[in-house]
Scaffold this motif. Structure first.
Motif, mmCIF file in Angstrom:
data_model
loop_
_atom_site.group_PDB
_atom_site.id
_atom_site.type_symbol
_atom_site.label_atom_id
_atom_site.label_comp_id
_atom_site.label_asym_id
_atom_site.label_seq_id
_atom_site.Cartn_x
_atom_site.Cartn_y
_atom_site.Cartn_z
ATOM 1 N N THR A 38 -2.228 -0.600 2.206
ATOM 2 C CA THR A 38 -3.074 -1.045 0.990
ATOM 3 C C THR A 38 -4.156 -0.254 0.970
ATOM 4 N N LEU A 39 -4.845 -0.032 1.900
ATOM 5 C CA LEU A 39 -6.140 0.536 1.886
ATOM 6 C C LEU A 39 -5.963 2.187 1.409
ATOM 7 N N PHE A 40 -4.892 2.779 1.409
ATOM 8 C CA PHE A 40 -4.360 4.142 0.971
ATOM 9 C C PHE A 40 -4.321 3.993 -0.365
ATOM 10 N N SER A 41 -3.678 2.992 -0.995
ATOM 11 C CA SER A 41 -3.538 2.748 -2.184
ATOM 12 C C SER A 41 -4.667 2.369 -2.959
ATOM 13 N N VAL A 42 -5.536 1.576 -2.346
ATOM 14 C CA VAL A 42 -6.619 1.141 -2.920
ATOM 15 C C VAL A 42 -7.587 2.417 -3.162
ATOM 16 N N TYR A 43 -7.698 3.330 -2.237
ATOM 17 C CA TYR A 43 -8.332 4.431 -2.244
ATOM 18 C C TYR A 43 -8.148 5.288 -3.576
ATOM 19 N N TYR A 44 -6.692 5.392 -3.794
ATOM 20 C CA TYR A 44 -6.254 6.247 -5.054
ATOM 21 C C TYR A 44 -6.294 5.318 -6.328
ATOM 22 N N ASN A 45 -6.554 3.996 -6.221
ATOM 23 C CA ASN A 45 -6.350 3.318 -7.466
ATOM 24 C C ASN A 45 -7.681 2.333 -7.648
ATOM 25 N N PHE A 46 -8.654 2.769 -7.112
ATOM 26 C CA PHE A 46 -9.786 1.912 -6.857
ATOM 27 C C PHE A 46 -10.303 1.451 -8.405
ATOM 28 N N ARG A 47 -10.332 2.027 -9.289
ATOM 29 C CA ARG A 47 -10.604 1.570 -10.608
ATOM 30 C C ARG A 47 -10.001 0.582 -11.096
ATOM 31 N N SER A 48 -8.935 0.375 -10.381
ATOM 32 C CA SER A 48 -7.694 -0.625 -11.170
ATOM 33 C C SER A 48 -7.975 -2.149 -10.318
ATOM 34 N N ILE A 49 -8.650 -1.981 -9.336
ATOM 35 C CA ILE A 49 -8.941 -3.299 -8.587
ATOM 36 C C ILE A 49 -10.354 -3.711 -8.478
ATOM 37 N N ARG A 50 -11.493 -2.714 -8.692
ATOM 38 C CA ARG A 50 -12.686 -3.086 -8.394
ATOM 39 C C ARG A 50 -13.385 -4.323 -8.854
ATOM 40 N N LYS A 51 -12.814 -4.893 -10.100
ATOM 41 C CA LYS A 51 -13.205 -6.157 -10.660
ATOM 42 C C LYS A 51 -12.403 -7.214 -10.427
ATOM 43 N N ASP A 52 -11.516 -7.162 -9.508
ATOM 44 C CA ASP A 52 -10.646 -8.283 -9.116
ATOM 45 C C ASP A 52 -11.587 -9.352 -8.633
ATOM 46 N N PRO A 53 -11.537 -10.332 -8.938
ATOM 47 C CA PRO A 53 -12.551 -11.414 -8.411
ATOM 48 C C PRO A 53 -12.208 -11.791 -6.751
ATOM 49 N N THR A 107 -3.572 16.636 -2.801
ATOM 50 C CA THR A 107 -4.055 15.205 -2.921
ATOM 51 C C THR A 107 -3.281 14.533 -3.948
ATOM 52 N N SER A 108 -2.912 15.425 -4.817
ATOM 53 C CA SER A 108 -2.145 14.832 -5.947
ATOM 54 C C SER A 108 -0.622 14.571 -5.516
ATOM 55 N N ARG A 109 -0.083 15.171 -4.549
ATOM 56 C CA ARG A 109 1.169 14.705 -4.012
ATOM 57 C C ARG A 109 1.058 13.581 -3.424
ATOM 58 N N ILE A 110 -0.035 13.361 -2.357
ATOM 59 C CA ILE A 110 -0.113 12.225 -1.679
ATOM 60 C C ILE A 110 -0.410 11.103 -2.595
ATOM 61 N N GLU A 111 -0.988 11.140 -3.509
ATOM 62 C CA GLU A 111 -1.280 10.031 -4.551
ATOM 63 C C GLU A 111 0.253 9.577 -5.016
ATOM 64 N N ALA A 112 0.724 10.901 -5.626
ATOM 65 C CA ALA A 112 2.125 10.185 -6.058
ATOM 66 C C ALA A 112 3.304 9.431 -5.096
ATOM 67 N N THR A 113 2.980 9.859 -3.927
ATOM 68 C CA THR A 113 3.812 9.439 -3.005
ATOM 69 C C THR A 113 3.389 8.026 -2.691
#
Length: 445
Positions: free
Chosen positions: A47-62, A2-8
């Motif tokens: 983008t959906l893959f990236s959002v999955y691994y970075n959800f905390r970064s965008i969840r408050k985006d208006p 999982t960490s390898r996929i996230e890093a990619t």
């Protein structure tokens, strides 16, 4: 694993692959749709893959939050229509009616406010528009020549208004490509400027020969607001007399343009109708002709808005306004399906509730970029934001671009660029990063 996929996914190579797909979408979408759809599918998937691994970064985006609100609004407007006009309401609502208004977010996500990526998108747009003209016209050179001789041409696109809309945004793109600082070697900077200048001249000519008054008016509004906006937005030290001199020069240029035969012919085409409108003699305005018909369509729309101002009359209301009219000519009721005004159509269909969503999506990106971002876009792209929103709002007073495929495409491209500064990589020495050391940021290159 999982960490390898996230890093990619959070790595440079994946980010570059996604921006290539964004550029491919912009270039191909409107003249080679199948390939354009493949590119946007890859953008959305990535983008959906990236959002999955970075959800905390965008969840408050208006904008991200607004998407979920947008699902509710068509349902509420539909329910109101079932109560208010049950005989005309649709059987079922369309909850995802607004989903295509959010494609710009995917473009923003990977553009990241980077000037070279923005320039690539603008160049792709300009070349893509030329591709649209070439593939739709049966004889582009002949059509262009006829246009220069005074005929109104549209290159067999929907109509001349759409042809001119593409050109208007092409003009804006070429102008900002010319002034954009890309830190290129001199041997590349000169061709870049020459290419941008050639595109600028081409799109100016197209806006003239398509003879679309709405685009002329929108460009005029952009030209007139630019010096004042520069003074106010950037606290410029330019003295007031210089601003006044600039407006005097602009007045001379506009006056010279107004004396071109093509412009004079088009402006005078409905001079009597314009005089009736100025004198508020709307009853005398003809129900034929471009301006006269619009006035009567808007008058009909206003009656519907007054009856259901908060929740609107449902997504098909813009057609019902015309088909159910007792005053419009039969040929108009039979053949027209929209009101030639996106702003009125929004209020007719979705009321004030829907309008709040639509105008939030239009206003928030440039507002954020020019005033609220922690990482300023700079003068060039802040000015770009102002020019784009002014142009977009003005042309939509006279056509229904909010709810057309071509309009949504243009909205996605240009507002995607504007909002991309939301996702600009954070400098390593930034104070905010020190305050929140555990927060993850995505797509950094």
């Amino acid at each position: 694993m999982t960490s390898r996929i996230e890093a990619t996914i959070n790595g440079r190579t994946f980010s570059l692959a996604m921006i290539v797909c964004v550029v491919g979408f912009v270039f191909f979408k409107r003249f080679y749709r199948d390939l354009g759809d493949v590119f946007i599918f890859l953008v959305v998937l990535g983008t959906l893959f990236s959002v999955y691994y970075n959800f905390r970064s965008i969840r408050k985006d208006p904008i991200f939050i607004a998407f979920f609100i947008s699902i509710i609004i068509p349902v509420i407007s539909w329910a109101n229509s079932k109560i208010q006009i049950p005989e005309l309401a649709k059987d079922l609502p369309s909850p995802f009616l607004f989903y295509d208004f959010f494609f710009f977010w995917f473009i923003s996500y990977w553009t990241q406010g980077k000037t070279k990526r923005i320039a690539a998108i603008l160049a792709a747009y300009c070349l893509g528009v030329i591709g649209i003209y070439l593939t739709h016209s049966t004889d582009f050179i002949s059509d262009f020549s006829r246009g220069l001789q005074g005929s109104r041409v549209d290159f067999n696109i929907v109509n001349a208004q759409y042809t001119s809309l593409f050109a208007g945004f092409g003009l804006i793109s070429a102008a900002f490509l010319y002034i954009a600082k890309l830190d290129l070697p001199f041997k590349f900077e000169v061709p870049k400027k020459l290419g941008a200048l050639a595109l600028l001249v081409f799109f100016i000519l197209v806006t003239l020969i398509t003879q679309s008054r709405q685009v002329w008016l929108a460009l005029l509004a952009c030209i007139l607001i630019a010096p004042l906006a520069h003074k106010l937005m950037f606290s410029s030290r330019i003295p007031a007399r210089a601003i006044i001199l600039t407006y005097l020069v602009l007045a001379l240029v506009i006056g010279a343009a107004a004396n071109l035969d093509i412009v004079k012919k088009r402006v005078k085409a409905e001079e009597s109708t314009l005089m009736q409108i100025v004198n508020l003699d709307l009853e005398s305005v003809s129900k034929s002709g471009s301006i006269g018909l619009r006035i009567h369509l808007w008058s009909e729309a206003w009656e519907w808005i007054k009856k259901r101002p908060i929740l609107g009359s449902g997504e098909e209301a813009r057609e019902l306004v015309i088909s159910e009219s007792e005053t419009l000519p039969p040929n108009v009721r039979a053949s027209f399906t929209h009101l030639h005004n996106s702003h009125l159509e929004t209020f007719v269909s979705f009321g004030l509730l829907g309008a709040l969503l639509i105008y939030f999506l239009i206003i928030w990106p440039p507002l954020y970029t020019t005033m609220l971002s922690s990482f300023p876009a700079g003068k060039t792209w802040s000015a770009f934001s102002v020019i784009v929103i002014v142009f977009w709002l003005v042309v939509n007073f006279f056509e229904s671009y909010f709810y057309s495929a071509d309009g949504i495409f243009i909205f996605s491209v240009f507002f995607g660029i504007i909002y991309s500064f939301k996702f600009a990589p954070i400098p390593a020495n930034n104070v905010q990063l020190q305050e929140y050391p555990r927060k993850k940021y995505f797509c950094q290159t």
